[in-house]
Design a protein around this motif. Structure first.
Motif, PDB file in Angstrom:
ATOM      1  N   PHE A  30      -5.352   0.985   4.540  1.00 48.65           N
ATOM      2  CA  PHE A  30      -6.375   1.631   3.719  1.00 48.65           C
ATOM      3  C   PHE A  30      -5.726   2.312   2.517  1.00 48.65           C
ATOM      4  CE2 PHE A  30      -9.185   4.944   2.348  1.00 48.65           C
ATOM      5  CZ  PHE A  30     -10.477   4.518   2.622  1.00 48.65           C
ATOM      6  N   ALA A  31      -4.649   3.054   2.772  1.00 43.51           N
ATOM      7  CA  ALA A  31      -3.949   3.747   1.684  1.00 43.51           C
ATOM      8  C   ALA A  31      -3.377   2.755   0.664  1.00 43.51           C
ATOM      9  CB  ALA A  31      -2.835   4.619   2.256  1.00 43.51           C
ATOM     10  N   LEU A  32      -2.819   1.647   1.143  1.00 42.87           N
ATOM     11  CA  LEU A  32      -2.302   0.620   0.235  1.00 42.87           C
ATOM     12  C   LEU A  32      -3.409   0.051  -0.642  1.00 42.87           C
ATOM     13  CD1 LEU A  32       0.188  -1.302   2.566  1.00 42.87           C
ATOM     14  CD2 LEU A  32       0.769   0.167   0.620  1.00 42.87           C
ATOM     15  N   THR A  33      -4.604  -0.119  -0.066  1.00 37.87           N
ATOM     16  CA  THR A  33      -5.743  -0.603  -0.843  1.00 37.87           C
ATOM     17  C   THR A  33      -6.054   0.353  -1.985  1.00 37.87           C
ATOM     18  OG1 THR A  33      -6.721  -1.697   1.088  1.00 37.87           O
ATOM     19  CG2 THR A  33      -8.190  -1.205  -0.748  1.00 37.87           C
ATOM     20  N   CYS A  34      -6.053   1.647  -1.683  1.00 33.67           N
ATOM     21  CA  CYS A  34      -6.332   2.646  -2.723  1.00 33.67           C
ATOM     22  C   CYS A  34      -5.302   2.569  -3.845  1.00 33.67           C
ATOM     23  CB  CYS A  34      -6.338   4.051  -2.113  1.00 33.67           C
ATOM     24  SG  CYS A  34      -7.701   4.344  -0.962  1.00 33.67           S
ATOM     25  N   ILE A  35      -4.032   2.428  -3.484  1.00 37.76           N
ATOM     26  CA  ILE A  35      -2.961   2.375  -4.494  1.00 37.76           C
ATOM     27  C   ILE A  35      -3.089   1.110  -5.347  1.00 37.76           C
ATOM     28  CG2 ILE A  35      -0.470   2.184  -4.804  1.00 37.76           C
ATOM     29  CD1 ILE A  35      -0.190   3.903  -2.248  1.00 37.76           C
ATOM     30  N   VAL A  36      -3.320  -0.022  -4.696  1.00 32.80           N
ATOM     31  CA  VAL A  36      -3.446  -1.286  -5.435  1.00 32.80           C
ATOM     32  C   VAL A  36      -4.662  -1.248  -6.353  1.00 32.80           C
ATOM     33  CG1 VAL A  36      -3.943  -3.742  -5.177  1.00 32.80           C
ATOM     34  CG2 VAL A  36      -2.237  -2.666  -3.714  1.00 32.80           C
ATOM     35  N   THR A  37      -5.779  -0.703  -5.862  1.00 31.15           N
ATOM     36  CA  THR A  37      -7.004  -0.688  -6.667  1.00 31.15           C
ATOM     37  C   THR A  37      -6.883   0.234  -7.865  1.00 31.15           C
ATOM     38  OG1 THR A  37      -8.300  -1.130  -4.657  1.00 31.15           O
ATOM     39  CG2 THR A  37      -9.499  -0.375  -6.589  1.00 31.15           C
ATOM     40  N   LEU A  38      -6.291   1.395  -7.677  1.00 28.63           N
ATOM     41  CA  LEU A  38      -6.150   2.303  -8.826  1.00 28.63           C
ATOM     42  C   LEU A  38      -5.264   1.687  -9.909  1.00 28.63           C
ATOM     43  CD1 LEU A  38      -3.291   4.138  -9.199  1.00 28.63           C
ATOM     44  CD2 LEU A  38      -4.031   5.018  -6.991  1.00 28.63           C
ATOM     45  N   ALA A  39      -4.339   0.817  -9.519  1.00 23.63           N
ATOM     46  CA  ALA A  39      -3.457   0.172 -10.496  1.00 23.63           C
ATOM     47  C   ALA A  39      -4.210  -0.784 -11.417  1.00 23.63           C
ATOM     48  CB  ALA A  39      -2.338  -0.576  -9.785  1.00 23.63           C
ATOM     49  N   THR A  40      -5.365  -1.308 -10.942  1.00 25.34           N
ATOM     50  CA  THR A  40      -6.118  -2.272 -11.748  1.00 25.34           C
ATOM     51  C   THR A  40      -6.720  -1.634 -12.995  1.00 25.34           C
ATOM     52  OG1 THR A  40      -8.151  -1.893 -10.468  1.00 25.34           O
ATOM     53  CG2 THR A  40      -6.683  -3.653  -9.718  1.00 25.34           C
ATOM     54  N   HIS A  41      -6.735  -0.324 -13.056  1.00 25.11           N
ATOM     55  CA  HIS A  41      -7.286   0.349 -14.250  1.00 25.11           C
ATOM     56  C   HIS A  41      -6.420   0.103 -15.479  1.00 25.11           C
ATOM     57  CE1 HIS A  41      -8.499   3.808 -16.832  1.00 25.11           C
ATOM     58  NE2 HIS A  41      -9.691   3.515 -16.338  1.00 25.11           N
ATOM     59  N   GLU A  42      -5.138  -0.168 -15.239  1.00 26.71           N
ATOM     60  CA  GLU A  42      -4.199  -0.313 -16.349  1.00 26.71           C
ATOM     61  C   GLU A  42      -3.784  -1.764 -16.584  1.00 26.71           C
ATOM     62  OE1 GLU A  42      -3.688   2.279 -18.105  1.00 26.71           O
ATOM     63  OE2 GLU A  42      -4.689   3.629 -16.692  1.00 26.71           O
ATOM     64  N   THR A  43      -4.187  -2.689 -15.734  1.00 28.25           N
ATOM     65  CA  THR A  43      -3.768  -4.083 -15.871  1.00 28.25           C
ATOM     66  C   THR A  43      -4.833  -4.893 -16.599  1.00 28.25           C
ATOM     67  OG1 THR A  43      -4.690  -4.629 -13.690  1.00 28.25           O
ATOM     68  CG2 THR A  43      -2.383  -3.970 -13.771  1.00 28.25           C
ATOM     69  N   VAL A  44      -4.454  -6.117 -16.990  1.00 24.58           N
ATOM     70  CA  VAL A  44      -5.393  -6.986 -17.696  1.00 24.58           C
ATOM     71  C   VAL A  44      -5.261  -8.414 -17.164  1.00 24.58           C
ATOM     72  CG1 VAL A  44      -5.434  -5.605 -19.800  1.00 24.58           C
ATOM     73  CG2 VAL A  44      -3.719  -7.403 -19.543  1.00 24.58           C
ATOM     74  N   GLY A  45      -6.315  -9.188 -17.371  1.00 21.47           N
ATOM     75  CA  GLY A  45      -6.275 -10.619 -17.086  1.00 21.47           C
ATOM     76  C   GLY A  45      -6.049 -10.965 -15.634  1.00 21.47           C
ATOM     77  N   TRP A  46      -5.193 -11.975 -15.440  1.00 19.09           N
ATOM     78  CA  TRP A  46      -4.953 -12.501 -14.101  1.00 19.09           C
ATOM     79  C   TRP A  46      -4.263 -11.485 -13.188  1.00 19.09           C
ATOM     80  CZ3 TRP A  46      -7.213 -16.380 -11.898  1.00 19.09           C
ATOM     81  CH2 TRP A  46      -7.753 -17.399 -12.691  1.00 19.09           C
ATOM     82  N   VAL A  47      -3.515 -10.577 -13.765  1.00 23.06           N
ATOM     83  CA  VAL A  47      -2.871  -9.548 -12.949  1.00 23.06           C
ATOM     84  C   VAL A  47      -3.937  -8.706 -12.232  1.00 23.06           C
ATOM     85  CG1 VAL A  47      -1.388  -7.504 -12.978  1.00 23.06           C
ATOM     86  CG2 VAL A  47      -0.847  -9.467 -14.436  1.00 23.06           C
ATOM     87  N   THR A  48      -4.988  -8.365 -12.951  1.00 20.59           N
ATOM     88  CA  THR A  48      -6.082  -7.591 -12.354  1.00 20.59           C
ATOM     89  C   THR A  48      -6.747  -8.378 -11.228  1.00 20.59           C
ATOM     90  OG1 THR A  48      -6.493  -6.527 -14.480  1.00 20.59           O
ATOM     91  CG2 THR A  48      -8.228  -6.378 -12.822  1.00 20.59           C
ATOM     92  N   VAL A  49      -7.012  -9.646 -11.474  1.00 19.11           N
ATOM     93  CA  VAL A  49      -7.656 -10.491 -10.464  1.00 19.11           C
ATOM     94  C   VAL A  49      -6.802 -10.579  -9.209  1.00 19.11           C
ATOM     95  CG1 VAL A  49      -8.416 -12.837  -9.945  1.00 19.11           C
ATOM     96  CG2 VAL A  49      -8.958 -11.811 -12.172  1.00 19.11           C
ATOM     97  N   VAL A  50      -5.516 -10.823  -9.384  1.00 19.99           N
ATOM     98  CA  VAL A  50      -4.613 -10.935  -8.229  1.00 19.99           C
ATOM     99  C   VAL A  50      -4.559  -9.624  -7.459  1.00 19.99           C
ATOM    100  CG1 VAL A  50      -2.203 -11.228  -7.541  1.00 19.99           C
ATOM    101  CG2 VAL A  50      -3.218 -12.774  -9.239  1.00 19.99           C
ATOM    102  N   LEU A  51      -4.496  -8.500  -8.166  1.00 18.98           N
ATOM    103  CA  LEU A  51      -4.443  -7.205  -7.486  1.00 18.98           C
ATOM    104  C   LEU A  51      -5.716  -6.941  -6.685  1.00 18.98           C
ATOM    105  CD1 LEU A  51      -2.759  -4.856 -10.123  1.00 18.98           C
ATOM    106  CD2 LEU A  51      -1.801  -5.703  -7.970  1.00 18.98           C
ATOM    107  N   PHE A  52      -6.866  -7.340  -7.209  1.00 14.93           N
ATOM    108  CA  PHE A  52      -8.104  -7.162  -6.443  1.00 14.93           C
ATOM    109  C   PHE A  52      -8.088  -7.995  -5.158  1.00 14.93           C
ATOM    110  CE2 PHE A  52     -10.392  -5.279 -10.149  1.00 14.93           C
ATOM    111  CZ  PHE A  52     -10.910  -4.183  -9.475  1.00 14.93           C
ATOM    112  N   PHE A  53      -7.576  -9.218  -5.251  1.00 13.44           N
ATOM    113  CA  PHE A  53      -7.475 -10.036  -4.047  1.00 13.44           C
ATOM    114  C   PHE A  53      -6.514  -9.402  -3.044  1.00 13.44           C
ATOM    115  CE2 PHE A  53      -9.457 -13.720  -6.213  1.00 13.44           C
ATOM    116  CZ  PHE A  53     -10.280 -14.133  -5.176  1.00 13.44           C
ATOM    117  N   VAL A  54      -5.382  -8.926  -3.523  1.00 15.97           N
ATOM    118  CA  VAL A  54      -4.426  -8.264  -2.623  1.00 15.97           C
ATOM    119  C   VAL A  54      -5.069  -7.048  -1.973  1.00 15.97           C
ATOM    120  CG1 VAL A  54      -2.256  -6.969  -2.539  1.00 15.97           C
ATOM    121  CG2 VAL A  54      -2.394  -9.090  -3.862  1.00 15.97           C
ATOM    122  N   GLY A  55      -5.761  -6.248  -2.770  1.00 15.65           N
ATOM    123  CA  GLY A  55      -6.413  -5.060  -2.233  1.00 15.65           C
ATOM    124  C   GLY A  55      -7.457  -5.399  -1.188  1.00 15.65           C
ATOM    125  N   HIS A  56      -8.234  -6.455  -1.403  1.00 18.27           N
ATOM    126  CA  HIS A  56      -9.279  -6.831  -0.447  1.00 18.27           C
ATOM    127  C   HIS A  56      -8.661  -7.385   0.841  1.00 18.27           C
ATOM    128  CE1 HIS A  56     -13.255  -6.073  -1.898  1.00 18.27           C
ATOM    129  NE2 HIS A  56     -13.780  -6.980  -1.116  1.00 18.27           N
TER     130      HIS A  56
END
Length: 449
Positions: free
Chosen positions: A293-319
């Motif tokens: 759960f904590a890792l999900t929070c960390i990965v998701t908050l990181a998507t605020h600063e990323t763009v493009g495919w990096v954001t998409v990949v991070l959302f999949f990792v978080g889910h």
């Protein structure tokens, strides 16, 4: 490998297979209505979003108030009877939906359905614990959880078809749900009697032992479980909202993320439940769930600063990580239900469990939404800290719960309050990558705890 896969998808026992068919029937019927309920309420009933929200809130309050009395009814009249009665009532009530044409009628029907569902939930959980041998409880519940998710997926597909065919078909879609619930009621009656369903010549007496509401440790465990289950608030509300408002990810990604969660919840429950056999191993699963759960929070908050495919990949990792949190928490919960309930009062304990769970999670949508959207990174870290604190508090709460049972339940009765067989009674573990001998079934492998 093929033999191992075949055995993995085979029910742990004949009884587990029958219970999984019931789970499939229930989830298909329920999903066929729920997946399209928002459209049904708006298009067919003509209700506003505010009216739907008020009606569902009133129904949820009614279910909350009915939880403890429903549990007592289960103990008094037997779980299988009350489970089947609930299915009949819900099936009959679904037949009323096409004839609802006002807001008061909507509220009344929603309230009665939630109360009937509360009775069914308490009865189902009590029956499963009663009828399954301790050595099969967790593995069988994992298999049933997979069947439940398959059923909800089928139901969602049927609901989508009803919506696609237009309002005339959608209006009468609840009839299919009603039929499936009534078939389910018949299937329930054909299941074997649990110990608390067996009739005797003597009048049925009030169950022995102190009421569950007096077991403060059980209330604490169920409250903390509700807090931990706030992972579903992240899954269904906060992360989709964050994706749409705070990131550049395509909005269509939300549907793919939900699909990822569904597939994992179908395929993986038996894997994550392995090795969970008692309170200690269930607490280990709680710790793993909190870490994910904590890792999900960390990965998701990181998507605020990323763009493009990096954001998409991070959302999949978080889910994916969040789904692991859900799966480990499910396995721990099945174990706590077996180990920390008075076997004489399982319906009563299930009712109180609903009470505690609701108190533990009802606040989460508003609080998590505010923290994530207003506080940003600090908010996400605060959400992770809340769940981490709940996981830590679960340790003394479960220890106190087991001591309570040992003080108030006779040793011979307490012997049934187990989630699995002793570890030294199990044969060597078998994994998906390790083929089984021909003719070996999953019941010959160690039971996942």
């Amino acid at each position: 490998m093929l033999t191992a896969l075949r055995n993995y998808v085979t029910p742990p026992s004949t009884l587990a297979g029958r219970l999984s068919v019931q789970s499939l029937l229930f989830a298909t019927g329920d999903g066929a209505f729920l997946a399209g309920s928002a459209v049904y309420f708006g298009v067919i009933l003509g209700l506003s979003l505010g009216q739907v929200g008020v009606g569902l809130t009133v129904a949820a309050v009614a279910s909350f108030l009915a939880a403890v009395p429903a549990g007592k009814l289960v103990d008094r009249f037997g779980p299988k009877r009350m489970w089947s009665l609930s299915a009949v009532l819900q099936g009959a009530l679904f037949l009323a939906w096409p004839f609802i044409d006002s807001f008061p009628q909507f509220v009344a029907l929603a309230v009665v359905m939630e109360v009937a569902g509360s009775l069914g939930g308490a009865a189902h959980a009590a029956y499963v614990l009663d009828v399954l041998p301790p050595a099969e409880r967790v593995e069988s519940r994992a298999y049933m959880y997979s069947a439940l998710n398959v059923g909800f997926s089928i139901g969602a597909f049927l609901s989508g078809g009803a919506i696609a065919f237009g309002s005339d078909v959608l209006r009468w879609a609840p009839v299919l749900t009603a039929v499936l619930f009534l078939v389910n009621a018949v299937a329930i009656l054909r299941l074997p009697n649990a110990s608390h369903d067996v009739r005797s010549t003597e009048p049925r007496r009030k169950p022995e032992g102190p009421p569950a509401i007096r077991n403060r440790s059980w209330l604490a465990v169920t409250f903390l479980t509700g807090v931990l289950w706030s992972n579903q608030v992240l899954l269904h509300t906060v992360i989709p909202l964050w994706l749409v408002i705070e990131t550049d990810a395509p909005h269509e990604l939300v549907a793919l993320l939900f699909a990822t969660n569904t597939v994992m919840c179908i395929v993986l429950p038996r894997i994550t439940s392995r090795g969970i056999r008692d309170v200690d191993t269930a607490l280990r699963a709680v710790r793993l769930s909190a870490i994910f759960f904590a890792l999900t929070c960390i990965v998701t908050l990181a998507t605020h600063e990323t763009v493009g495919w990096v954001t998409v990949v991070l959302f999949f990792v978080g889910h994916i990580v969040l789904t692991w949190a859900e799966l480990y928490l499910s396995a721990s919960g099945w174990t706590f239900e077996a180990e920390l309930m008075d076997p004489r009062r399982r319906g009563d304990y299930q009712g109180v469990s609903e009470l505690g769970n609701t108190l533990g999670r009802f606040w989460a949508p508003a609080v998590y939404g505010f923290l994530a959207m207003e506080w940003g990174a600090l908010g996400w870290l605060t959400i992770a800290a809340i769940v981490g604190a709940a996981a830590a508090a679960m340790h003394p709460a479960t220890r106190a719960g087991r001591r309570y049972l040992e003080q108030h339940v006779p040793a011979d009765v307490l012997a049934d309050a187990r989630a699995g067989a002793p570890e030294d009674a199990s044969p060597p573990p078998t994994t998906l990558t390790e083929p089984l001998d021909p003719g070996t079934t999953v019941t010959d492998t160690p039971v996942p705890r």
